[in-house]
Design a protein around this motif. Structure first.
Motif, PDB file in Angstrom:
ATOM      1  N   ARG A   1      -1.488  -1.180  -4.157  1.00 12.08           N
ATOM      2  CA  ARG A   1      -2.706  -0.381  -3.990  1.00 12.08           C
ATOM      3  C   ARG A   1      -2.306   1.014  -3.507  1.00 12.08           C
ATOM      4  O   ARG A   1      -1.409   1.151  -2.681  1.00 12.08           O
ATOM      5  N   VAL A   2      -2.986   2.026  -4.020  1.00 12.70           N
ATOM      6  CA  VAL A   2      -2.670   3.412  -3.681  1.00 12.70           C
ATOM      7  C   VAL A   2      -3.808   4.004  -2.852  1.00 12.70           C
ATOM      8  O   VAL A   2      -4.979   3.932  -3.247  1.00 12.70           O
ATOM      9  N   ARG A   3      -3.443   4.555  -1.708  1.00 11.56           N
ATOM     10  CA  ARG A   3      -4.423   5.215  -0.841  1.00 11.56           C
ATOM     11  C   ARG A   3      -4.192   6.723  -0.897  1.00 11.56           C
ATOM     12  O   ARG A   3      -3.095   7.206  -0.646  1.00 11.56           O
ATOM     13  N   LEU A   4      -5.241   7.464  -1.235  1.00  9.53           N
ATOM     14  CA  LEU A   4      -5.142   8.915  -1.373  1.00  9.53           C
ATOM     15  C   LEU A   4      -5.596   9.596  -0.092  1.00  9.53           C
ATOM     16  O   LEU A   4      -6.667   9.315   0.444  1.00  9.53           O
ATOM     17  N   GLU A   5      -4.757  10.486   0.423  1.00 12.77           N
ATOM     18  CA  GLU A   5      -5.145  11.399   1.493  1.00 12.77           C
ATOM     19  C   GLU A   5      -5.275  12.780   0.871  1.00 12.77           C
ATOM     20  O   GLU A   5      -4.296  13.320   0.364  1.00 12.77           O
ATOM     21  N   TRP A   6      -6.472  13.349   0.897  1.00  9.78           N
ATOM     22  CA  TRP A   6      -6.653  14.650   0.266  1.00  9.78           C
ATOM     23  C   TRP A   6      -7.321  15.612   1.235  1.00  9.78           C
ATOM     24  O   TRP A   6      -8.016  15.213   2.165  1.00  9.78           O
TER      25      TRP A   6
ATOM     26  N   PHE B   1      -5.634   6.112  -9.871  1.00 11.93           N
ATOM     27  CA  PHE B   1      -4.995   5.109  -9.030  1.00 11.93           C
ATOM     28  C   PHE B   1      -5.667   3.742  -9.176  1.00 11.93           C
ATOM     29  O   PHE B   1      -5.007   2.703  -9.051  1.00 11.93           O
TER      30      PHE B   1
ATOM     31  N   GLU C   1       0.851  -1.195   0.000  1.00 13.60           N
ATOM     32  CA  GLU C   1       0.000   0.000   0.000  1.00 13.60           C
ATOM     33  C   GLU C   1       0.878   1.232   0.000  1.00 13.60           C
ATOM     34  O   GLU C   1       1.752   1.391   0.857  1.00 13.60           O
TER      35      GLU C   1
ATOM     36  N   PRO D   1       3.890  10.626   3.776  1.00 12.94           N
ATOM     37  CA  PRO D   1       3.319   9.844   2.672  1.00 12.94           C
ATOM     38  C   PRO D   1       4.433   9.367   1.747  1.00 12.94           C
ATOM     39  O   PRO D   1       5.503   9.981   1.673  1.00 12.94           O
TER      40      PRO D   1
ATOM     41  N   HIS E   1      -3.809   0.248 -10.159  1.00  8.94           N
ATOM     42  CA  HIS E   1      -3.970  -1.022  -9.436  1.00  8.94           C
ATOM     43  C   HIS E   1      -4.320  -2.147 -10.401  1.00  8.94           C
ATOM     44  O   HIS E   1      -3.864  -3.286 -10.233  1.00  8.94           O
TER      45      HIS E   1
ATOM     46  N   THR F   1       0.855   5.468   0.054  1.00 12.26           N
ATOM     47  CA  THR F   1       0.038   6.622   0.408  1.00 12.26           C
ATOM     48  C   THR F   1       0.460   7.814  -0.428  1.00 12.26           C
ATOM     49  O   THR F   1       1.647   8.137  -0.510  1.00 12.26           O
TER      50      THR F   1
ATOM     51  N   GLU G   1      -8.454   9.287  -7.703  1.00  8.31           N
ATOM     52  CA  GLU G   1      -8.847   7.923  -7.319  1.00  8.31           C
ATOM     53  C   GLU G   1      -9.026   7.055  -8.557  1.00  8.31           C
ATOM     54  O   GLU G   1      -8.649   5.878  -8.566  1.00  8.31           O
TER      55      GLU G   1
END
Length: 437
Positions: free
Chosen positions: A73-78, A62, A43, A98, A66, A45, A59
């Motif tokens: 897997r890419v997790r977006l913090e926005w 990303f 994962e 990140p 995937h 970030t 998203e």
């Protein structure tokens, strides 16, 4: 942003691309493990500022990544831009940054000099820096090391509300030849013709891209190639005097009128009809024009003749944390966001014209009309002999904040333009010295 939504013609882009290889294949297979990662799915970030609709674009990009790389897997913090700098600083200070993050140019020197960013040249097997024009990396290189990759390129622009101008019977002068005097007179004419209900402009006066443009037009640089202040107190004083004269002529909104602008396009002074024009990073033209029902005209700032001051700059920068637990995967993600046309399917030219020429050509052919307007704007600029853009040194973020404070003092008449120029230079030099110590 230039922040914050920054080429030869599209045909020439394709011709100049040569034999650059673009691939959408998975780099790490589908087995659930990856080079440099732990067993199981890796994962990553990514931290970015965005609106809800923009976050959906990322998203989507990303999700495509995937599909190509099932083991990653890419997790977006926005978040919104106002809270982003403090949040990012906190994460780096806590040792949990990140893997990949947005930076603006004025922060890059500070983060790189602290040793918290990865040397992207170490991952040439998965991040193809050689697919990019070397000049595009000049603003991301410190002491010969590349610490970031531009998300795209942009430049400052002005947008005028054509509907307002049409109703007033006015037309923007030729933006290739107009002067700052023309700018003052035209915006004053807008205010007079509207009876004072709409002011000619509310462009962002203490915005570093605009100040850098003014410096270039006057034979100076905001920052030199070796990271020093290149703008004199007198040149900045002249800039502030121009804004004082613009406001006195009625072309600029009164002091304090724009202080309650909202964060959205609709709530901006332009969206509310308080002004007929404002400055934007040119890459967000499509966002603005779509939101305001297609009434906007994108034009250049004045004063480009005889000496141009425009620069084509990175919109934002993709940077990788030196502390990332998955450095190869993080570098490969940056490669996807830079060198793979598939990553632009959802986000288009939101973050500027792609720096990979072949990708720019491919993306340019698929853009809606507003996107092509922005691309053509950069196309025409880059056909000209423009001054170079250098890496903004450590301390540039503090200098930008000080510029806003000083601009406010001039706006309300608490400081003369000459005092503002002298204070800016003194404070800027002190900021650079502190950052270098």
């Amino acid at each position: 942003m230039i922040g914050s939504r920054p080429v030869p013609r599209r045909a020439a882009l394709a011709a100049g691309a040569g034999a650059l290889a673009l691939t959408g294949c998975g780099r790490f297979g589908g087995s659930g493990s990856s080079t440099g990662g732990d067993d199981g799915e890796v994962e990553l970030t990514v931290m970015a500022w965005a609106s809800a609709s923009q976050a959906q674009m990322y998203e989507s990009a990303f999700a495509t990544y995937h599909e190509q790389n099932p083991g990653v897997r890419v997790r977006l913090e926005w978040m919104d831009v106002s809270s982003y700098p403090d949040k990012l600083n906190t994460k780096f200070a806590a040792g949990s940054p990140p893997d990949v993050t947005f930076l603006v140019g004025r922060w890059l020197g500070e983060y790189a000099s602290r040793g918290v960013l990865a040397d992207l040249g170490e991952h040439g097997d998965v991040l193809r820096l050689d697919a990019l024009p070397d000049s595009s990396l000049d603003g991301a290189r410190l002491d010969g090391t590349v610490y970031a990759v531009p998300t795209g390129t942009t430049t400052p622009g002005l947008v005028y509300n054509r509907r307002v101008l049409d109703e007033l019977g006015l037309t923007v002068p030729d933006d290739r030849t107009w002067t700052w005097d023309d700018f003052r007179e035209f915006n004053a004419a807008v205010t007079r013709a509207s009876g004072g209900s709409t002011y000619g402009t509310g462009y962002n006066i203490p915005w570093t891209p605009t100040v850098a443009l003014w410096a270039g037009q006057h034979g100076e640089e905001l920052y030199t190639a070796d990271g020093q202040l290149g703008m004199s107190a007198g040149t900045l004083a002249d800039y502030f005097q121009m804004t004082v004269d613009l406001r006195a002529a009625g072309g600029y909104s009164p002091a304090g009128l724009l202080d309650d602008q909202g964060q959205t396009v609709e709530d901006s002074a332009l969206g509310r009809g308080l002004v007929a024009s404002q400055s934007i990073p040119a890459n967000v033209f499509a966002d603005y024009n779509t939101t305001l029902d297609g009434v906007l005209q994108l034009v250049r700032f004045p004063g480009e003749s005889p000496t141009p001051g425009y620069q084509v700059t990175p919109t934002l920068l993709w940077a990788q944390a030196a502390a990332s637990k998955h450095p190869a995967e993080a570098a490969a993600l940056i490669d996807y966001l830079t060198n793979d046309p598939a990553s632009f399917t959802a986000r288009s030219a939101l973050l500027g014209v792609p720096v990979n020429p072949q990708v720019a050509a491919a993306v340019g052919e698929t853009l809606p009309e507003d996107g092509k307007t922005f691309v053509d704007f950069l196309v025409r600029l880059q056909e000209e002999d423009l001054p170079p853009h250098h890496l903004e040194p450590a301390g540039a973020g503090e200098i930008a904040d000080n510029l806003v404070s000083i601009g406010t003092e001039v706006e309300f008449g608490r400081m003369t333009p000459q005092q503002a120029g002298e204070k800016f230079v003194a404070d800027a030099r002190a900021s650079l010295e502190r950052a270098a110590s």
